[in-house]
Design an enzyme around this catalytic site. Sequence first.
Site, PDB file in Angstrom:
ATOM      1  N   CYS A   2      32.319 -25.317  71.504  1.00 38.60           N
ATOM      2  CA  CYS A   2      32.181 -24.071  72.261  1.00 38.60           C
ATOM      3  C   CYS A   2      32.166 -24.377  73.763  1.00 38.60           C
ATOM      4  O   CYS A   2      31.291 -25.076  74.261  1.00 38.60           O
ATOM      5  CB  CYS A   2      30.907 -23.351  71.841  1.00 38.60           C
ATOM      6  N   CYS A  18      29.004 -23.337  75.580  1.00 38.18           N
ATOM      7  CA  CYS A  18      27.894 -24.269  75.317  1.00 38.18           C
ATOM      8  C   CYS A  18      28.062 -25.522  76.177  1.00 38.18           C
ATOM      9  O   CYS A  18      27.087 -26.048  76.724  1.00 38.18           O
ATOM     10  CB  CYS A  18      27.828 -24.647  73.847  1.00 38.18           C
ATOM     11  N   ASP A  41      34.797 -16.634  87.315  1.00 35.83           N
ATOM     12  CA  ASP A  41      35.791 -16.759  86.249  1.00 35.83           C
ATOM     13  C   ASP A  41      36.985 -17.578  86.759  1.00 35.83           C
ATOM     14  O   ASP A  41      37.448 -17.394  87.880  1.00 35.83           O
ATOM     15  CB  ASP A  41      36.262 -15.373  85.782  1.00 35.83           C
ATOM     16  N   HIS A  92      23.506 -20.503  72.247  1.00 36.82           N
ATOM     17  CA  HIS A  92      24.723 -19.982  71.631  1.00 36.82           C
ATOM     18  C   HIS A  92      24.419 -18.716  70.841  1.00 36.82           C
ATOM     19  O   HIS A  92      23.738 -18.752  69.819  1.00 36.82           O
ATOM     20  CB  HIS A  92      25.376 -21.031  70.727  1.00 36.82           C
ATOM     21  N   ASN A 132      33.436  -8.345  75.759  1.00 42.85           N
ATOM     22  CA  ASN A 132      34.410  -8.263  74.672  1.00 42.85           C
ATOM     23  C   ASN A 132      33.756  -8.780  73.389  1.00 42.85           C
ATOM     24  O   ASN A 132      33.029  -9.778  73.430  1.00 42.85           O
ATOM     25  CB  ASN A 132      35.647  -9.103  75.002  1.00 42.85           C
ATOM     26  N   GLY A 171      39.135  -8.450  71.795  1.00 46.18           N
ATOM     27  CA  GLY A 171      39.787  -9.407  72.690  1.00 46.18           C
ATOM     28  C   GLY A 171      38.868 -10.511  73.180  1.00 46.18           C
ATOM     29  O   GLY A 171      39.060 -11.072  74.265  1.00 46.18           O
ATOM     30  N   HIS A 192      31.159 -16.881  72.410  1.00 42.52           N
ATOM     31  CA  HIS A 192      29.801 -17.155  72.910  1.00 42.52           C
ATOM     32  C   HIS A 192      29.503 -16.005  73.872  1.00 42.52           C
ATOM     33  O   HIS A 192      30.263 -15.793  74.829  1.00 42.52           O
ATOM     34  CB  HIS A 192      29.812 -18.525  73.605  1.00 42.52           C
ATOM     35  N   HIS A 241      28.925 -13.301  76.486  1.00 40.63           N
ATOM     36  CA  HIS A 241      29.012 -13.321  77.956  1.00 40.63           C
ATOM     37  C   HIS A 241      29.334 -11.936  78.480  1.00 40.63           C
ATOM     38  O   HIS A 241      29.936 -11.118  77.778  1.00 40.63           O
ATOM     39  CB  HIS A 241      30.068 -14.323  78.433  1.00 40.63           C
ATOM     40  N   HIS A 251      31.302  -9.956  81.649  1.00 43.26           N
ATOM     41  CA  HIS A 251      32.228 -10.037  82.780  1.00 43.26           C
ATOM     42  C   HIS A 251      31.740  -9.062  83.850  1.00 43.26           C
ATOM     43  O   HIS A 251      31.441  -7.902  83.534  1.00 43.26           O
ATOM     44  CB  HIS A 251      33.631  -9.584  82.362  1.00 43.26           C
TER      45      HIS A 251
HETATM   46  P1  AMP Z   1      36.691 -13.373  76.801  1.00 40.26           P
HETATM   47  O1  AMP Z   1      38.150 -13.081  76.631  1.00 40.26           O
HETATM   48  O2  AMP Z   1      35.848 -12.140  76.932  1.00 40.26           O
HETATM   49  O3  AMP Z   1      36.192 -14.332  75.764  1.00 40.26           O
HETATM   50  O4  AMP Z   1      36.559 -14.067  78.231  1.00 40.26           O
HETATM   51  C1  AMP Z   1      36.465 -15.435  78.462  1.00 40.26           C
HETATM   52  C2  AMP Z   1      36.576 -15.619  79.959  1.00 40.26           C
HETATM   53  O5  AMP Z   1      36.150 -16.923  80.288  1.00 40.26           O
HETATM   54  C3  AMP Z   1      38.003 -15.460  80.506  1.00 40.26           C
HETATM   55  O6  AMP Z   1      38.008 -14.456  81.528  1.00 40.26           O
HETATM   56  C4  AMP Z   1      38.326 -16.848  81.064  1.00 40.26           C
HETATM   57  O7  AMP Z   1      39.125 -16.810  82.226  1.00 40.26           O
HETATM   58  C5  AMP Z   1      36.938 -17.399  81.347  1.00 40.26           C
HETATM   59  N1  AMP Z   1      36.866 -18.867  81.320  1.00 40.26           N
HETATM   60  C6  AMP Z   1      37.307 -19.690  80.347  1.00 40.26           C
HETATM   61  N2  AMP Z   1      37.037 -20.975  80.657  1.00 40.26           N
HETATM   62  C7  AMP Z   1      36.403 -20.962  81.844  1.00 40.26           C
HETATM   63  C8  AMP Z   1      35.862 -21.966  82.699  1.00 40.26           C
HETATM   64  N3  AMP Z   1      35.927 -23.277  82.377  1.00 40.26           N
HETATM   65  N4  AMP Z   1      35.289 -21.596  83.861  1.00 40.26           N
HETATM   66  C9  AMP Z   1      35.234 -20.280  84.196  1.00 40.26           C
HETATM   67  N5  AMP Z   1      35.703 -19.289  83.436  1.00 40.26           N
HETATM   68  C10 AMP Z   1      36.280 -19.610  82.276  1.00 40.26           C
HETATM   69 ZN    ZN Z   2      28.412 -21.609  72.550  1.00 42.06          ZN
END
Ligand code: AMP
Ligand code: ZN
Length: 112
Positions: A3, A6, A29, A45, A85, A91, A96, A98, A100
């Site tokens: 993950c 994580c 992001d 997690h 999401n 989507g 994990h 989060h 936005h």
């Molecule tokens: P989701 O589609 O809601 O799962 O969003 C995941 C978000 O995490 C996306 O907007 C990615 O651009 C962002 N993301 C993925 N890896 C990283 C990272 N290493 N650092 C910062 N953002 C990330």
């Molecule tokens: Zn995780």
Amino acid sequence: MDCIFCKISKKLIETELIYEDEYIMGFKDIRPQAKVHLVFISKEHIESADHINLENSHIVGRMFQVIAKISSHYNLQRGYRIITNIGEDGGQEIRHFHLHIIGGEPLKKEIN
Ligand code: AMP
Ligand code: ZN
């Protein structure tokens, strides 16, 4: 452990960190969808917002409090959007929990 969030919470992957405490982390992001695009993750997690319960809901409360506190430092004074999401149809790419935080410019009111 595959993950990615994580790994970020354990500092195995670096981010542009903007906030951290015992429960949550906030960072920029990597693929911003607007002028300002921040992500807040739980340190533990939790698969998605669909897995919030009485034991872990304080984490969500903490996230909203911290976002309200820091928003003025990130050019979000005129407003912003918080999105989470959930699952395949929602989507959610990273399974994990989060939030936005998107803003820094007027946002369109579209679903997709
Ligand atoms: P989701 O589609 O809601 O799962 O969003 C995941 C978000 O995490 C996306 O907007 C990615 O651009 C962002 N993301 C993925 N890896 C990283 C990272 N290493 N650092 C910062 N953002 C990330
Ligand atoms: Zn995780």
